[in-house]
Design an enzyme around this catalytic site. Sequence first.
Site, PDB file in Angstrom:
ATOM      1  N   PRO A   1      -3.260 -12.334   9.586  1.00 10.82           N
ATOM      2  CA  PRO A   1      -3.566 -12.260  11.021  1.00 10.82           C
ATOM      3  C   PRO A   1      -3.907 -10.831  11.430  1.00 10.82           C
ATOM      4  O   PRO A   1      -3.331  -9.876  10.903  1.00 10.82           O
ATOM      5  CB  PRO A   1      -2.262 -12.743  11.686  1.00 10.82           C
ATOM      6  CG  PRO A   1      -1.203 -12.561  10.655  1.00 10.82           C
ATOM      7  CD  PRO A   1      -1.881 -12.788   9.344  1.00 10.82           C
TER       8      PRO A   1
ATOM      9  N   ASN B   1       0.843  -1.186   0.000  1.00 13.46           N
ATOM     10  CA  ASN B   1       0.000   0.000   0.000  1.00 13.46           C
ATOM     11  C   ASN B   1       0.883   1.241   0.000  1.00 13.46           C
ATOM     12  O   ASN B   1       2.112   1.129  -0.030  1.00 13.46           O
ATOM     13  CB  ASN B   1      -0.963  -0.011   1.192  1.00 13.46           C
ATOM     14  CG  ASN B   1      -0.235  -0.128   2.515  1.00 13.46           C
ATOM     15  OD1 ASN B   1       0.569   0.723   2.874  1.00 13.46           O
ATOM     16  ND2 ASN B   1      -0.508  -1.207   3.252  1.00 13.46           N
TER      17      ASN B   1
END
Length: 398
Positions: free
Chosen positions: A304, A208
């Site tokens: 996670p 990102n």
Amino acid sequence: MLAGKHVLLVIGGGIAAFKALDLIRRLRERGCQVTPVMTNAAGEFVTPLSVSALAATKVYSDLFDLTDEAEMGHIELSRAADLIVVAPATADLMAKMANGLAGDLASTVLLATDKRVLIAPSMNVRMWDHPATQRNLKTLQSDGVLVVGPDEGDMACGEYGPGRMAEPLDIVAAIDHALSDGPLKGKHVLVTSGPTHEPIDPVRYIANRSSGSQGTAIANALVGLGADVTFVTGPADADDPVGAKIVRVETAADMLDAVTAALPADAAVFAAAVADWRVTSASDRKIKKDANGALPSLEFAENPDILATVSQMEKGRPELVIGFAAETNDVIANATSKRDRKGCDWIVANDVSPETGIMGGSENDVTLITADAAEDWPRAGKDAVAQQLAERIAATLS
């Protein structure tokens, strides 16, 4: 902050020893007393006369000098200062420290001290990356030794990579932090920062636009208030914070492991922009274009949830857990829902729509969401936002 303080400076034998001269000058101009100890190898790079002239005191180097033992023995040397600084900390000195060896004055002083020790590693990149050095580093850190650097860059040997000794002003900042008494003195704060890179194949990954600059600013502000900061960072563009313990990771799974290993902590600030998904079976070879133009098929799995994992710990949960919510719409509603869902104490919410210029920019515009309220903070530079958050953390933990 350094006026009236006393630093025992151990100068190791490496080319970076020349930086120790500037370090002495920088400390002295801040009113700090410096007592130098040189290894025999250090004398191959800088002269005792130069060190003595800048420190305005005697240089110590011989373990068996009877006059020194009568006037200022190795036990007194090791305990008379407020802090012991090793710069440069060579691979040899780090190995001696980690294994409790005491064959010369420098290593004997380091073994006999009851004061905090700060090291500034300096060595060839291959020596730094060697498993033995990394084992020694982990041992020293577990023993409570503070570390500043090393930096990455060109080396005197012609190679490039991590291993350059931190610059003198960065070492001064780390010394200042080690000796400061701020409202977070004695508190351990964990900060995550930057993006994660989730591999598709050896040359491609999912990421990102996070620069990591807000996380770095938060860590710097916390260090400035006296906290011991563990900084777990993905591959960020921003500089590392000065005076924090740096742990570098690549993937979300790596970050969770590093976060778990860094606990316990008094507070945790999860500013990292962790990828939500990963490719289930990343290829170990570069994926080639299909001759018929068919697109590759990628299957994804959820990463996670680090914030939720720590927030919902039954044992070892930090007293204060802070998450970040980077949203592009319904910012307050989405962030409030996230705080409730994850179980953290606070959420720092911001609008990262492209037109805001927030993600990757120099400013931030946040709302602090707690159990009681949603507080809009004025748009400001990321350093100012970080300082406000750090002060709020200090007030809560005090």
